[in-house]
Design a protein around this motif. Structure first.
Motif, PDB file in Angstrom:
ATOM      1  N   GLU A  97       0.808  -1.229   0.000  1.00  0.00           N
ATOM      2  CA  GLU A  97       0.000   0.000   0.000  1.00  0.00           C
ATOM      3  C   GLU A  97       0.843   1.282   0.000  1.00  0.00           C
ATOM      4  OE1 GLU A  97      -3.609   0.153   2.313  1.00  0.00           O
ATOM      5  OE2 GLU A  97      -3.553  -2.017   2.608  1.00  0.00           O
ATOM      6  N   THR A  98       1.996   1.230  -0.621  1.00  0.00           N
ATOM      7  CA  THR A  98       2.797   2.449  -0.749  1.00  0.00           C
ATOM      8  C   THR A  98       2.229   3.288  -1.893  1.00  0.00           C
ATOM      9  OG1 THR A  98       4.331   1.478  -2.345  1.00  0.00           O
ATOM     10  CG2 THR A  98       4.870   1.192   0.007  1.00  0.00           C
ATOM     11  N   PRO A  99       2.511   4.577  -1.895  1.00  0.00           N
ATOM     12  CA  PRO A  99       2.019   5.420  -2.996  1.00  0.00           C
ATOM     13  C   PRO A  99       2.484   4.938  -4.369  1.00  0.00           C
ATOM     14  CG  PRO A  99       2.738   6.796  -1.179  1.00  0.00           C
ATOM     15  CD  PRO A  99       3.131   5.373  -0.840  1.00  0.00           C
ATOM     16  N   ALA A 100       3.695   4.417  -4.459  1.00  0.00           N
ATOM     17  CA  ALA A 100       4.199   3.931  -5.750  1.00  0.00           C
ATOM     18  C   ALA A 100       3.395   2.725  -6.229  1.00  0.00           C
ATOM     19  CB  ALA A 100       5.679   3.579  -5.649  1.00  0.00           C
ATOM     20  N   ILE A 101       3.111   1.793  -5.335  1.00  0.00           N
ATOM     21  CA  ILE A 101       2.326   0.603  -5.702  1.00  0.00           C
ATOM     22  C   ILE A 101       0.908   1.027  -6.071  1.00  0.00           C
ATOM     23  CG2 ILE A 101       1.304  -1.537  -4.826  1.00  0.00           C
ATOM     24  CD1 ILE A 101       4.296  -1.765  -5.434  1.00  0.00           C
ATOM     25  N   ALA A 102       0.322   1.926  -5.303  1.00  0.00           N
ATOM     26  CA  ALA A 102      -1.031   2.409  -5.615  1.00  0.00           C
ATOM     27  C   ALA A 102      -1.054   3.060  -6.991  1.00  0.00           C
ATOM     28  CB  ALA A 102      -1.495   3.390  -4.540  1.00  0.00           C
ATOM     29  N   ALA A 103      -0.055   3.868  -7.282  1.00  0.00           N
ATOM     30  CA  ALA A 103       0.012   4.551  -8.577  1.00  0.00           C
ATOM     31  C   ALA A 103       0.125   3.539  -9.721  1.00  0.00           C
ATOM     32  CB  ALA A 103       1.187   5.524  -8.605  1.00  0.00           C
ATOM     33  N   ILE A 104       0.926   2.517  -9.527  1.00  0.00           N
ATOM     34  CA  ILE A 104       1.077   1.483 -10.561  1.00  0.00           C
ATOM     35  C   ILE A 104      -0.246   0.743 -10.767  1.00  0.00           C
ATOM     36  CG2 ILE A 104       2.196  -0.744 -11.070  1.00  0.00           C
ATOM     37  CD1 ILE A 104       4.746   0.510  -9.691  1.00  0.00           C
ATOM     38  N   CYS A 105      -0.910   0.403  -9.687  1.00  0.00           N
ATOM     39  CA  CYS A 105      -2.196  -0.303  -9.794  1.00  0.00           C
ATOM     40  C   CYS A 105      -3.235   0.560 -10.512  1.00  0.00           C
ATOM     41  CB  CYS A 105      -2.696  -0.703  -8.405  1.00  0.00           C
ATOM     42  SG  CYS A 105      -1.705  -1.998  -7.630  1.00  0.00           S
ATOM     43  N   VAL A 106      -3.266   1.838 -10.212  1.00  0.00           N
ATOM     44  CA  VAL A 106      -4.196   2.741 -10.888  1.00  0.00           C
ATOM     45  C   VAL A 106      -3.815   2.885 -12.360  1.00  0.00           C
ATOM     46  CG1 VAL A 106      -5.028   5.129 -11.003  1.00  0.00           C
ATOM     47  CG2 VAL A 106      -4.892   3.952  -8.796  1.00  0.00           C
ATOM     48  N   GLY A 107      -2.539   2.934 -12.646  1.00  0.00           N
ATOM     49  CA  GLY A 107      -2.087   3.000 -14.044  1.00  0.00           C
ATOM     50  C   GLY A 107      -2.507   1.770 -14.834  1.00  0.00           C
ATOM     51  N   ILE A 108      -2.351   0.604 -14.228  1.00  0.00           N
ATOM     52  CA  ILE A 108      -2.772  -0.637 -14.893  1.00  0.00           C
ATOM     53  C   ILE A 108      -4.288  -0.631 -15.077  1.00  0.00           C
ATOM     54  CG2 ILE A 108      -2.956  -3.154 -14.610  1.00  0.00           C
ATOM     55  CD1 ILE A 108      -0.147  -2.980 -13.214  1.00  0.00           C
ATOM     56  N   GLY A 109      -5.014  -0.189 -14.054  1.00  0.00           N
ATOM     57  CA  GLY A 109      -6.464  -0.091 -14.161  1.00  0.00           C
ATOM     58  C   GLY A 109      -6.887   0.884 -15.252  1.00  0.00           C
ATOM     59  N   SER A 110      -6.184   2.004 -15.351  1.00  0.00           N
ATOM     60  CA  SER A 110      -6.490   2.992 -16.391  1.00  0.00           C
ATOM     61  C   SER A 110      -6.260   2.415 -17.780  1.00  0.00           C
ATOM     62  CB  SER A 110      -5.646   4.254 -16.186  1.00  0.00           C
ATOM     63  OG  SER A 110      -5.973   4.853 -14.952  1.00  0.00           O
ATOM     64  N   ALA A 111      -5.166   1.694 -17.939  1.00  0.00           N
ATOM     65  CA  ALA A 111      -4.885   1.051 -19.224  1.00  0.00           C
ATOM     66  C   ALA A 111      -5.956   0.005 -19.535  1.00  0.00           C
ATOM     67  CB  ALA A 111      -3.494   0.404 -19.191  1.00  0.00           C
ATOM     68  N   ALA A 112      -6.400  -0.721 -18.526  1.00  0.00           N
ATOM     69  CA  ALA A 112      -7.448  -1.723 -18.724  1.00  0.00           C
ATOM     70  C   ALA A 112      -8.757  -1.072 -19.178  1.00  0.00           C
ATOM     71  CB  ALA A 112      -7.667  -2.520 -17.440  1.00  0.00           C
ATOM     72  N   MET A 113      -9.054   0.110 -18.646  1.00  0.00           N
ATOM     73  CA  MET A 113     -10.275   0.812 -19.067  1.00  0.00           C
ATOM     74  C   MET A 113     -10.204   1.185 -20.540  1.00  0.00           C
ATOM     75  SD  MET A 113     -11.429   3.241 -15.887  1.00  0.00           S
ATOM     76  CE  MET A 113      -9.826   3.951 -15.531  1.00  0.00           C
ATOM     77  N   VAL A 114      -9.054   1.650 -20.978  1.00  0.00           N
ATOM     78  CA  VAL A 114      -8.895   2.017 -22.389  1.00  0.00           C
ATOM     79  C   VAL A 114      -9.067   0.780 -23.265  1.00  0.00           C
ATOM     80  CG1 VAL A 114      -7.316   2.933 -24.124  1.00  0.00           C
ATOM     81  CG2 VAL A 114      -7.447   4.013 -21.867  1.00  0.00           C
ATOM     82  N   GLN A 115      -8.471  -0.332 -22.858  1.00  0.00           N
ATOM     83  CA  GLN A 115      -8.619  -1.564 -23.630  1.00  0.00           C
ATOM     84  C   GLN A 115     -10.072  -2.040 -23.651  1.00  0.00           C
ATOM     85  OE1 GLN A 115      -6.243  -3.239 -25.618  1.00  0.00           O
ATOM     86  NE2 GLN A 115      -5.432  -1.184 -25.279  1.00  0.00           N
ATOM     87  N   ALA A 116     -10.746  -1.936 -22.520  1.00  0.00           N
ATOM     88  CA  ALA A 116     -12.156  -2.346 -22.456  1.00  0.00           C
ATOM     89  C   ALA A 116     -13.011  -1.510 -23.407  1.00  0.00           C
ATOM     90  CB  ALA A 116     -12.673  -2.223 -21.027  1.00  0.00           C
ATOM     91  N   SER A 117     -12.657  -0.254 -23.571  1.00  0.00           N
ATOM     92  CA  SER A 117     -13.461   0.633 -24.415  1.00  0.00           C
ATOM     93  C   SER A 117     -13.347   0.299 -25.902  1.00  0.00           C
ATOM     94  CB  SER A 117     -13.098   2.103 -24.172  1.00  0.00           C
ATOM     95  OG  SER A 117     -11.847   2.419 -24.729  1.00  0.00           O
ATOM     96  N   LYS A 118     -12.497  -0.657 -26.247  1.00  0.00           N
ATOM     97  CA  LYS A 118     -12.429  -1.128 -27.639  1.00  0.00           C
ATOM     98  C   LYS A 118     -13.674  -1.944 -28.004  1.00  0.00           C
ATOM     99  CE  LYS A 118      -7.425  -1.357 -28.214  1.00  0.00           C
ATOM    100  NZ  LYS A 118      -6.302  -2.272 -28.502  1.00  0.00           N
TER     101      LYS A 118
END
Length: 167
Positions: free
Chosen positions: A76-97
């Motif tokens: 639960e460090t800020p770096a890990i949270a940021a990476i998880c949100v980044g992966i989630g954001s990328a997943a949203m873009v892929q889902a929108s295909k």
């Protein structure tokens, strides 16, 4: 009544109902219902818009929940949270295909509503039971879409139709 006035009345009255219900009988975040309500109109309204909005919002909710679970199961460090949100954001873009999810903002609103509900309620994504923020957000997102379709039907019903031309 003109369409803009009809929708003013429809949405205004139903906003009162939504706010009252979420403050008394059905305690979900009213701001999430309003986000989903707007999402309904952004994707085009009607029964197809209802399905697309709910599917998009709930896809964002699932991606947010997975991101939050990944964060909760890590250091639960800020770096890990940021990476998880980044992966989630990328997943949203892929889902929108996918055609059903092709309005990316509607997916993002589901994600943001879930994270916001988690923060606002103070309940972790791992909470078991009806207070789980993903369940609360899902209920609010579906409720908002329902208000969208009802406001559209009521607004259309209040709209003055042009008189038929007699030849």
């Amino acid at each position: 009544m003109k369409k803009s006035e009809a929708f003013t009345v429809s949405i205004g009255v139903l906003a009162v109902v939504d706010t009252y219900i979420t403050a008394t009988l059905f305690p979900v975040p009213v701001w999430v219902t309003f986000i989903a309500w707007a999402s309904f109109f952004v994707v085009g309204g009607g029964s197809a818009g209802f399905v697309q909005s709910v599917a998009s919002n709930l896809t964002g909710l699932v991606i947010a929940s997975l991101s939050l679970l990944a964060i909760a199961s890590s250091s639960e460090t800020p770096a890990i949270a940021a990476i998880c949100v980044g992966i989630g954001s990328a997943a949203m873009v892929q889902a929108s295909k996918l055609k059903l999810l092709n309005v990316l903002p509607a997916v993002v609103w589901g994600f943001a509503s879930t994270v916001g509900t988690t923060v606002a309620t103070g309940h972790a994504i791992t909470t078991v039971g009806i207070h789980n923020p993903a369940l609360v957000a899902a209920a609010a997102l579906i409720t908002g879409a329902l208000f969208g379709i009802v406001s559209e039907v009521l607004g259309d019903a209040l709209t003055r139709k042009p008189e038929p031309q007699l030849n």
